[in-house]
Design a protein around this motif. Structure first.
Motif, PDB file in Angstrom:
ATOM      1  N   UNK A 100       0.794  -1.207   0.000  1.00 10.88           N
ATOM      2  CA  UNK A 100       0.000   0.000   0.000  1.00 10.88           C
ATOM      3  C   UNK A 100       0.829   1.260   0.000  1.00 10.88           C
ATOM      4  N   UNK A 101       0.115   2.353  -0.183  1.00  7.45           N
ATOM      5  CA  UNK A 101      -1.348   2.433  -0.244  1.00  7.45           C
ATOM      6  C   UNK A 101      -1.911   1.918  -1.582  1.00  7.45           C
ATOM      7  N   UNK A 102      -3.041   1.238  -1.490  1.00  4.02           N
ATOM      8  CA  UNK A 102      -3.732   0.680  -2.646  1.00  4.02           C
ATOM      9  C   UNK A 102      -5.231   0.928  -2.504  1.00  4.02           C
ATOM     10  N   UNK A 108     -18.702   0.013   2.665  1.00  2.00           N
ATOM     11  CA  UNK A 108     -19.606   1.091   2.240  1.00  2.00           C
ATOM     12  C   UNK A 108     -19.138   1.816   0.985  1.00  2.00           C
ATOM     13  N   UNK A 109     -18.073   1.313   0.346  1.00  3.23           N
ATOM     14  CA  UNK A 109     -17.598   1.946  -0.879  1.00  3.23           C
ATOM     15  C   UNK A 109     -16.095   1.869  -1.010  1.00  3.23           C
ATOM     16  N   UNK A 110     -15.538   2.671  -1.927  1.00  6.43           N
ATOM     17  CA  UNK A 110     -14.100   2.612  -2.177  1.00  6.43           C
ATOM     18  C   UNK A 110     -13.280   3.104  -0.982  1.00  6.43           C
ATOM     19  N   UNK A 111     -12.149   2.452  -0.775  1.00  6.03           N
ATOM     20  CA  UNK A 111     -11.221   2.827   0.298  1.00  6.03           C
ATOM     21  C   UNK A 111      -9.802   2.805  -0.258  1.00  6.03           C
ATOM     22  N   UNK A 112      -8.910   3.463   0.459  1.00  8.26           N
ATOM     23  CA  UNK A 112      -7.471   3.407   0.167  1.00  8.26           C
ATOM     24  C   UNK A 112      -6.821   2.814   1.401  1.00  8.26           C
ATOM     25  N   UNK A 113      -6.001   1.781   1.213  1.00  7.98           N
ATOM     26  CA  UNK A 113      -5.530   0.966   2.334  1.00  7.98           C
ATOM     27  C   UNK A 113      -4.023   0.766   2.352  1.00  7.98           C
ATOM     28  N   UNK A 114      -3.514   0.519   3.560  1.00  8.30           N
ATOM     29  CA  UNK A 114      -2.174  -0.025   3.765  1.00  8.30           C
ATOM     30  C   UNK A 114      -2.333  -1.283   4.608  1.00  8.30           C
ATOM     31  N   UNK A 115      -1.384  -2.196   4.449  1.00 11.51           N
ATOM     32  CA  UNK A 115      -1.424  -3.469   5.156  1.00 11.51           C
ATOM     33  C   UNK A 115      -0.177  -3.640   6.014  1.00 11.51           C
TER      34      UNK A 115
END
Length: 132
Positions: A100-102, A108-115
């Motif tokens: 990430x971020x990806x 509830x919809x689009x998100x931007x994430x890190x793992x």
């Protein structure tokens, strides 16, 4: 029939390391309570209106999962801070970002994430909503 998730149970092989990660790095609060069968002193990690109850491998409370296993969870949390601030805090804490971020799709919809991974190897996704 269902309204929302109340809590979940995380099985850990190292309770102290688990508590350090979730309270120190992710800034959850440690809660002590009496519960289980028979009632005994227990620990949970609280954030917002959610909590994660802890089971220590080999010392789980009844009832429990059929095969309690550390490192088998893939959890996604919505951040209370902008994701860039979360990433800076993870770096400062020496917690490596696995990916990430990806962009992903949340409940509830689009998100931007890190793992990242917790001490038991569980995959922890930390996300922020993406404006459409």
């Amino acid at each position: 029939m269902l309204a929302q998730l109340d809590h979940l149970v995380l099985t850990t092989a190292d309770e102290a390391a688990c508590i350090d990660f979730y309270t120190g790095i992710l800034q959850m609060e440690l809660e002590h309570f009496i519960g289980g069968t028979p009632p005994v002193a227990r620990r949970a990690l609280r954030f917002g209106q959610q909590k994660i109850n802890l089971h220590v491998l080999g010392h789980e409370f009844e009832p429990k999962a059929a095969v309690p296993t550390p490192g088998s969870l893939d959890l996604c949390f919505l951040a209370a801070l902008p994701l860039l601030d979360v990433m800076a805090r993870l770096e400062a804490a020496g917690c490596p970002i696995v990916e990430g971020p990806v962009r992903r799709t949340g409940a509830t919809g689009p998100i931007r994430s890190v793992y990242v991974r917790d001490p038991d190897g569980n995959l922890i996704e930390i996300a922020e909503p993406v404006c459409r």
